[in-house]
Design a protein around this motif. Structure first.
Motif, PDB file in Angstrom:
ATOM      1  N   ARG A 228       0.833  -1.209   0.000  1.00 20.59           N
ATOM      2  CA  ARG A 228       0.000   0.000   0.000  1.00 20.59           C
ATOM      3  C   ARG A 228       0.868   1.259   0.000  1.00 20.59           C
ATOM      4  NH1 ARG A 228      -5.172  -0.447   0.024  1.00 20.59           N
ATOM      5  NH2 ARG A 228      -6.238  -2.342   0.733  1.00 20.59           N
ATOM      6  N   LEU A 229       2.001   1.183   0.679  1.00 13.84           N
ATOM      7  CA  LEU A 229       2.926   2.311   0.667  1.00 13.84           C
ATOM      8  C   LEU A 229       3.415   2.588  -0.751  1.00 13.84           C
ATOM      9  CD1 LEU A 229       4.822   4.373   2.113  1.00 13.84           C
ATOM     10  CD2 LEU A 229       6.461   2.495   2.347  1.00 13.84           C
ATOM     11  N   LEU A 230       3.798   1.533  -1.486  1.00 13.87           N
ATOM     12  CA  LEU A 230       4.258   1.713  -2.854  1.00 13.87           C
ATOM     13  C   LEU A 230       3.162   2.301  -3.742  1.00 13.87           C
ATOM     14  CD1 LEU A 230       6.449  -1.364  -3.878  1.00 13.87           C
ATOM     15  CD2 LEU A 230       7.167   0.938  -3.256  1.00 13.87           C
ATOM     16  N   ILE A 231       1.930   1.831  -3.550  1.00 15.59           N
ATOM     17  CA  ILE A 231       0.814   2.361  -4.340  1.00 15.59           C
ATOM     18  C   ILE A 231       0.584   3.831  -4.005  1.00 15.59           C
ATOM     19  CG2 ILE A 231      -1.687   2.212  -4.690  1.00 15.59           C
ATOM     20  CD1 ILE A 231      -1.390  -0.848  -4.336  1.00 15.59           C
ATOM     21  N   GLY A 232       0.639   4.166  -2.711  1.00 14.40           N
ATOM     22  CA  GLY A 232       0.496   5.571  -2.313  1.00 14.40           C
ATOM     23  C   GLY A 232       1.608   6.437  -2.876  1.00 14.40           C
ATOM     24  N   LEU A 233       2.838   5.906  -2.906  1.00 11.02           N
ATOM     25  CA  LEU A 233       3.958   6.651  -3.486  1.00 11.02           C
ATOM     26  C   LEU A 233       3.770   6.827  -4.988  1.00 11.02           C
ATOM     27  CD1 LEU A 233       7.142   5.291  -1.685  1.00 11.02           C
ATOM     28  CD2 LEU A 233       6.208   7.598  -1.590  1.00 11.02           C
ATOM     29  N   THR A 234       3.184   5.824  -5.636  1.00  6.86           N
ATOM     30  CA  THR A 234       2.896   5.948  -7.065  1.00  6.86           C
ATOM     31  C   THR A 234       1.969   7.127  -7.316  1.00  6.86           C
ATOM     32  OG1 THR A 234       3.161   3.563  -7.392  1.00  6.86           O
ATOM     33  CG2 THR A 234       1.921   4.757  -9.057  1.00  6.86           C
ATOM     34  N   LEU A 235       0.936   7.243  -6.497  1.00  4.21           N
ATOM     35  CA  LEU A 235       0.013   8.369  -6.611  1.00  4.21           C
ATOM     36  C   LEU A 235       0.735   9.690  -6.367  1.00  4.21           C
ATOM     37  CD1 LEU A 235      -2.826   9.594  -6.858  1.00  4.21           C
ATOM     38  CD2 LEU A 235      -3.192   9.059  -4.438  1.00  4.21           C
ATOM     39  N   LEU A 236       1.549   9.746  -5.324  1.00  5.80           N
ATOM     40  CA  LEU A 236       2.277  10.978  -5.016  1.00  5.80           C
ATOM     41  C   LEU A 236       3.277  11.337  -6.119  1.00  5.80           C
ATOM     42  CD1 LEU A 236       3.013  10.623  -1.193  1.00  5.80           C
ATOM     43  CD2 LEU A 236       1.405  12.174  -2.306  1.00  5.80           C
ATOM     44  N   MET A 237       3.935  10.317  -6.698  1.00  9.29           N
ATOM     45  CA  MET A 237       4.847  10.576  -7.799  1.00  9.29           C
ATOM     46  C   MET A 237       4.102  11.198  -8.973  1.00  9.29           C
ATOM     47  SD  MET A 237       7.773   7.627  -8.211  1.00  9.29           S
ATOM     48  CE  MET A 237       6.896   6.195  -7.629  1.00  9.29           C
ATOM     49  N   GLY A 238       2.939  10.640  -9.273  1.00  6.07           N
ATOM     50  CA  GLY A 238       2.144  11.178 -10.371  1.00  6.07           C
ATOM     51  C   GLY A 238       1.733  12.612 -10.134  1.00  6.07           C
ATOM     52  N   ILE A 239       1.284  12.906  -8.923  1.00  4.75           N
ATOM     53  CA  ILE A 239       0.869  14.266  -8.590  1.00  4.75           C
ATOM     54  C   ILE A 239       2.066  15.214  -8.639  1.00  4.75           C
ATOM     55  CG2 ILE A 239      -0.032  15.739  -6.749  1.00  4.75           C
ATOM     56  CD1 ILE A 239      -1.734  13.347  -5.853  1.00  4.75           C
ATOM     57  N   GLY A 240       3.207  14.756  -8.089  1.00  5.87           N
ATOM     58  CA  GLY A 240       4.401  15.601  -8.079  1.00  5.87           C
ATOM     59  C   GLY A 240       4.886  15.925  -9.477  1.00  5.87           C
ATOM     60  N   ILE A 241       4.897  14.917 -10.367  1.00 12.74           N
ATOM     61  CA  ILE A 241       5.321  15.147 -11.748  1.00 12.74           C
ATOM     62  C   ILE A 241       4.363  16.101 -12.453  1.00 12.74           C
ATOM     63  CG2 ILE A 241       5.666  14.051 -14.007  1.00 12.74           C
ATOM     64  CD1 ILE A 241       6.488  11.501 -12.427  1.00 12.74           C
ATOM     65  N   MET A 242       3.069  15.884 -12.248  1.00 13.00           N
ATOM     66  CA  MET A 242       2.060  16.727 -12.913  1.00 13.00           C
ATOM     67  C   MET A 242       2.173  18.179 -12.461  1.00 13.00           C
ATOM     68  SD  MET A 242      -0.426  16.636 -15.132  1.00 13.00           S
ATOM     69  CE  MET A 242      -1.128  14.963 -15.199  1.00 13.00           C
ATOM     70  N   VAL A 243       2.308  18.383 -11.164  1.00 13.78           N
ATOM     71  CA  VAL A 243       2.419  19.746 -10.631  1.00 13.78           C
ATOM     72  C   VAL A 243       3.658  20.435 -11.176  1.00 13.78           C
ATOM     73  CG1 VAL A 243       2.827  21.082  -8.534  1.00 13.78           C
ATOM     74  CG2 VAL A 243       1.086  19.310  -8.546  1.00 13.78           C
ATOM     75  N   SER A 244       4.787  19.708 -11.239  1.00  6.89           N
ATOM     76  CA  SER A 244       6.024  20.311 -11.716  1.00  6.89           C
ATOM     77  C   SER A 244       5.948  20.702 -13.174  1.00  6.89           C
ATOM     78  CB  SER A 244       7.198  19.353 -11.509  1.00  6.89           C
ATOM     79  OG  SER A 244       7.091  18.220 -12.365  1.00  6.89           O
ATOM     80  N   GLU A 245       5.109  20.006 -13.952  1.00  8.12           N
ATOM     81  CA  GLU A 245       4.988  20.316 -15.377  1.00  8.12           C
ATOM     82  C   GLU A 245       3.940  21.381 -15.663  1.00  8.12           C
ATOM     83  OE1 GLU A 245       6.874  19.355 -17.858  1.00  8.12           O
ATOM     84  OE2 GLU A 245       8.100  18.237 -16.430  1.00  8.12           O
ATOM     85  N   VAL A 246       2.895  21.414 -14.866  1.00 11.29           N
ATOM     86  CA  VAL A 246       1.791  22.357 -15.108  1.00 11.29           C
ATOM     87  C   VAL A 246       2.100  23.741 -14.595  1.00 11.29           C
ATOM     88  CG1 VAL A 246      -0.618  22.873 -14.562  1.00 11.29           C
ATOM     89  CG2 VAL A 246       0.050  20.549 -15.186  1.00 11.29           C
TER      90      VAL A 246
END
Length: 247
Positions: A228-246
């Motif tokens: 579950r930690l890895l899945i949560g980190l996957t979500l956070l990675m996605g959000i972090g990448i999206m925010v940095s690009e937008v």
């Protein structure tokens, strides 16, 4: 070194070191935001990568038995990943790295968001050597082209109903291999100058201590909790990448 620089370096080292010790990945996600406030981008990336390599050595030690038990499994990820990194660098001039990062972020957010809030976790248990190699290769290509080498492997490993040590015995060495490649390339470019060295004098000891705290927490997690930690980190990675690009 002024107080603001010292504060951000320590905060980034503690955040990045802790998550490295806890999950074996995600160092840049948690540390880079602090470093970019006070350092030039190439220096910030160089410092994070170097710190992640040193902190990762501690993580490798705690899963050394699993690494030696399944060396072929690990090599299925690492060897194609290392082949993919230079290919990704070559693709930099042919693709829009920003659009690629947004596409990857969308995939991570959809996957991470879906499984984060589900009671049942995915359980893809059969052996898939060709798929493992493909995931490793894609991760390497994306690392070279868009600096997100750990995204797809993290998502793939969270699908597997392995023990936490088995998952970490793949993810940590894989990240270490790609990060060592990054550090080497940055060193060739001269990124480790006097400013980077001064920053490392602060971040390395703080990061190593924080990683030990993360490892202590990792030892207390159940196998399901780690997935579950890895899945949560996957979500956070996605959000972090999206925010940095937008933004």
């Amino acid at each position: 070194m002024n107080f603001d620089l010292l504060l951000y370096l320590v905060l980034g080292a503690v955040a990045g070191g802790f998550i490295n010790g806890l999950a074996g990945t995600g160092t840049a996600l948690f540390a880079l935001g602090f470093y970019l406030v006070v350092l030039e981008p190439i220096t910030a990336v160089a410092v994070v990568a170097f710190m992640a390599v040193l902190a990762g050595i501690q993580g490798l030690w705690i899963v050394r038995a699993q690494i030696f038990n399944e060396p072929r499994r690990l090599l299925r990820f690492v060897v194609p990943g290392l082949v993919g990194v230079p290919l990704g660098l070559l693709l930099l001039g042919l693709i829009n790295a920003s659009l690629l990062r947004i596409a990857i972020a969308t995939l991570l957010i959809v996957y991470g968001g879906y499984f984060t809030f589900r009671a049942a976790l995915p359980a893809f248990s059969r052996k898939t050597p060709l798929l493992d190699a493909a995931v490793g290769f894609i991760g390497g290509v994306l690392g070279g082209a868009a600096s997100v080498s750990g995204a797809i492997p993290s998502m793939w490993l969270s699908l597997r109903p392995w023990t936490k040590s088995e998952m970490r015995a793949v993810l940590q060495p894989y990240n270490m291999a790609t990060l060592c490649t990054t550090v080497t390339l940055l060193a060739v470019k001269g990124a480790y100058d006097a400013v980077a060295f001064q920053a490392l004098m602060v971040t390395v000891p703080c990061g190593l201590i924080a990683a030990q705290v993360g490892i202590m927490v990792f030892r207390r997690l159940s196998d399901i909790a780690f997935r579950r930690l890895l899945i949560g980190l996957t979500l956070l990675m996605g959000i972090g990448i999206m925010v940095s690009e937008v933004l």
